[in-house]
Design a protein around this motif. Structure first.
Motif, PDB file in Angstrom:
ATOM      1  N   TYR A  18      35.744  42.111  34.423  1.00 11.85           N
ATOM      2  CA  TYR A  18      36.695  42.894  33.635  1.00 11.85           C
ATOM      3  C   TYR A  18      36.003  43.389  32.375  1.00 11.85           C
ATOM      4  CZ  TYR A  18      40.679  44.197  30.757  1.00 11.85           C
ATOM      5  OH  TYR A  18      41.553  44.886  29.951  1.00 11.85           O
ATOM      6  N   GLY A  66      48.916  49.647  35.966  1.00 11.86           N
ATOM      7  CA  GLY A  66      48.802  49.124  34.625  1.00 11.86           C
ATOM      8  C   GLY A  66      49.951  48.210  34.243  1.00 11.86           C
ATOM      9  N   VAL A  94      42.078  37.939  38.377  1.00 12.12           N
ATOM     10  CA  VAL A  94      42.023  39.099  39.272  1.00 12.12           C
ATOM     11  C   VAL A  94      40.578  39.525  39.472  1.00 12.12           C
ATOM     12  CG1 VAL A  94      42.683  41.520  39.540  1.00 12.12           C
ATOM     13  CG2 VAL A  94      44.334  39.869  38.641  1.00 12.12           C
ATOM     14  N   PHE A 120      43.192  50.934  36.136  1.00 11.44           N
ATOM     15  CA  PHE A 120      44.585  50.552  35.903  1.00 11.44           C
ATOM     16  C   PHE A 120      45.377  51.790  35.492  1.00 11.44           C
ATOM     17  CE2 PHE A 120      41.955  46.820  35.070  1.00 11.44           C
ATOM     18  CZ  PHE A 120      42.542  45.901  35.934  1.00 11.44           C
ATOM     19  N   ARG A 165      51.528  46.128  36.290  1.00 13.34           N
ATOM     20  CA  ARG A 165      51.179  44.823  36.858  1.00 13.34           C
ATOM     21  C   ARG A 165      50.122  44.136  35.994  1.00 13.34           C
ATOM     22  NH1 ARG A 165      52.484  45.089  42.783  1.00 13.34           N
ATOM     23  NH2 ARG A 165      51.081  43.335  43.189  1.00 13.34           N
ATOM     24  N   ARG A 166      49.144  44.936  35.548  1.00 16.96           N
ATOM     25  CA  ARG A 166      48.099  44.361  34.723  1.00 16.96           C
ATOM     26  C   ARG A 166      48.695  43.794  33.423  1.00 16.96           C
ATOM     27  NH1 ARG A 166      45.877  42.444  31.271  1.00 16.96           N
ATOM     28  NH2 ARG A 166      43.850  42.730  30.331  1.00 16.96           N
ATOM     29  N   HIS A 203      44.965  49.840  40.621  1.00 19.49           N
ATOM     30  CA  HIS A 203      45.853  48.728  40.304  1.00 19.49           C
ATOM     31  C   HIS A 203      46.789  49.184  39.201  1.00 19.49           C
ATOM     32  CE1 HIS A 203      47.170  44.903  38.564  1.00 19.49           C
ATOM     33  NE2 HIS A 203      46.569  44.214  39.525  1.00 19.49           N
ATOM     34  N   ILE A 220      43.990  38.238  33.562  1.00 17.49           N
ATOM     35  CA  ILE A 220      43.303  39.302  34.287  1.00 17.49           C
ATOM     36  C   ILE A 220      41.944  38.844  34.808  1.00 17.49           C
ATOM     37  CG2 ILE A 220      42.230  40.279  32.213  1.00 17.49           C
ATOM     38  CD1 ILE A 220      43.644  42.199  35.286  1.00 17.49           C
TER      39      ILE A 220
END
Length: 391
Positions: A77, A334, A347, A364, A336-337, A332, A344
């Protein structure tokens, strides 16, 4: 032979960051046909693209700002409180790519803008036949209409992508191609003679027994009534949530784990509709288009399930692919993030485990695009659009 690679940077200077990420992404590639670039809204995006151009030359560039970060193999990340850029470079001597942009300021009809965009992408590639598949990104407002316009030119062919995002839903998102950037509009890349493309498009939520008929909408994205009851009141009946939970932007955060969904006509896909704002008249602003006299379903997922859905969906994608994976482009949501928040890293670790040595980039977005079943292209929110390119 199709090849791909990724790169990332958090350099303070935008042009330097773009160049550093692009140099990494180009490593090991014989030639690059297109560079897909996702960066922080805190950067000057034109400078980011210029830096990518310094590294890659005349290669077409396109992309959008991503919510808070990206995930790339080898770096995990990247982002958070630090501006970031991630680049996915695609290379194949047999592949042809056409890139085009449609600034909304130049056309007051998004469907017509989408049609013009499709024509421009084909002209850029020197092609007259429809592409095998295409990538699209747009501002989070009129995605379905841009898609309708593109489809009017090329027909129903598979696509993938997502909507531009910023860090605070403040309208600071940007879309960009080489030499052009804007906040409101659409960009696309059309692909011919490239690798096999496989897409898994899912919300990965569980259906509940709470559902009803949309009896009134205002415009395309304001849900006024469900079963003749003010929409927010019906949502309260279903969930027992408070007036504070549904007030204004509080509803957006509350519904990350309890959004709405609409089924396609075959039941292959439930497209998630994210409630974005609760209004004083108990109507609900929703992140994608709705239609009266169709059913809306309340969906559910825990934060643990949101995290687990990422490796589960990536595994499903790999199982569906006709050949060995060569690259992954993973969209993915944003929202949900934001719901996953400080977890995170879990993930990122899960993607790294399942992707292995295959190059990948996760962005995202504030809207996700993909297809399921009968290839009926769809836009949604709070979803995953995971795309794989086969060797």
């Amino acid at each position: 032979m199709f090849k791909a690679n990724v790169g990332s940077s958090t350099a303070a200077d935008a042009r330097t960051a773009g160049k550093e990420a692009a140099v990494q992404a180009a490593a090991g590639l014989d030639a690059t046909q297109v560079a897909m670039v996702y960066c922080s809204c805190d950067y000057d995006v034109d400078e980011v693209v210029a830096g990518v151009g310094e590294a890659l030359g005349e290669v077409p560039v396109l992309g959008n700002t991503s919510f808070t970060g990206v995930i790339v193999n080898g770096a995990g990340y990247v982002g958070g409180d630090t501006p970031f850029v991630g680049v996915l470079a695609l290379s194949d001597p047999d592949m042809t790519v056409g890139v085009a942009a449609a600034d909304r300021a130049d056309n007051d009809d998004p469907t017509a803008a989408g049609a013009a965009l499709a024509t421009a992408a084909m002209e850029a590639a020197g092609m007259t036949a429809a592409p095998d598949f295409f990538y699209m990104a747009a501002s989070p407002a009129e995605e379905e209409f841009y898609l309708k316009g593109i489809s009017s030119v090329v027909g129903r062919i598979p696509f993938f992508g997502g909507s531009a995002a910023d860090n605070a839903i403040a309208g600071e998102w940007k879309l960009y191609t080489t030499g052009e950037s804007f906040a409101d509009g659409c960009i696309a890349a059309f692909f011919w003679n490239g690798p096999d493309m496989t897409n898994v498009f899912t919300g990965a939520y569980r259906e509940t027994d709470d559902f009803g008929v949309i009896t009134k909408i205002d415009g395309n994205r304001t849900l006024v009534e469900i079963d003749g009851v003010p929409a927010a009141k019906k949502f309260q009946e279903w969930t027992g949530c408070s007036d504070e939970d549904i007030a204004g932007g509080n509803l957006l955060a509350y519904t990350v784990c309890s959004p709405l969904g609409v089924k396609d006509r075959l039941g292959d896909l439930i497209a998630i509709r994210h409630p974005m704002n609760g209004n004083d008249d108990f109507s609900i602003n929703v992140g994608n288009n709705l239609a009266e006299k169709t059913c809306v379903i309340r969906m559910e997922a825990t934060v643990d399930e949101l995290i687990q859905s990422v490796p589960d969906t990536l595994r499903e994608l790999i199982d569906r692919m006709p050949g060995e994976p060569a690259a992954f482009h993973l969209v993915h949501c944003g929202g949900r993030r934001a719901g996953i928040d400080a977890r995170i890293g879990e993930v990122a670790d899960a993607v790294a485990e399942f992707a292995g040595e295959v190059p990948y980039l996760v962005e995202f977005t504030f809207g996700e695009y993909g297809f399921e079943g009968d290839n009926n292209n769809t836009c949604g929110g709070l979803m995953l659009s995971f795309t794989g390119f086969s060797k």
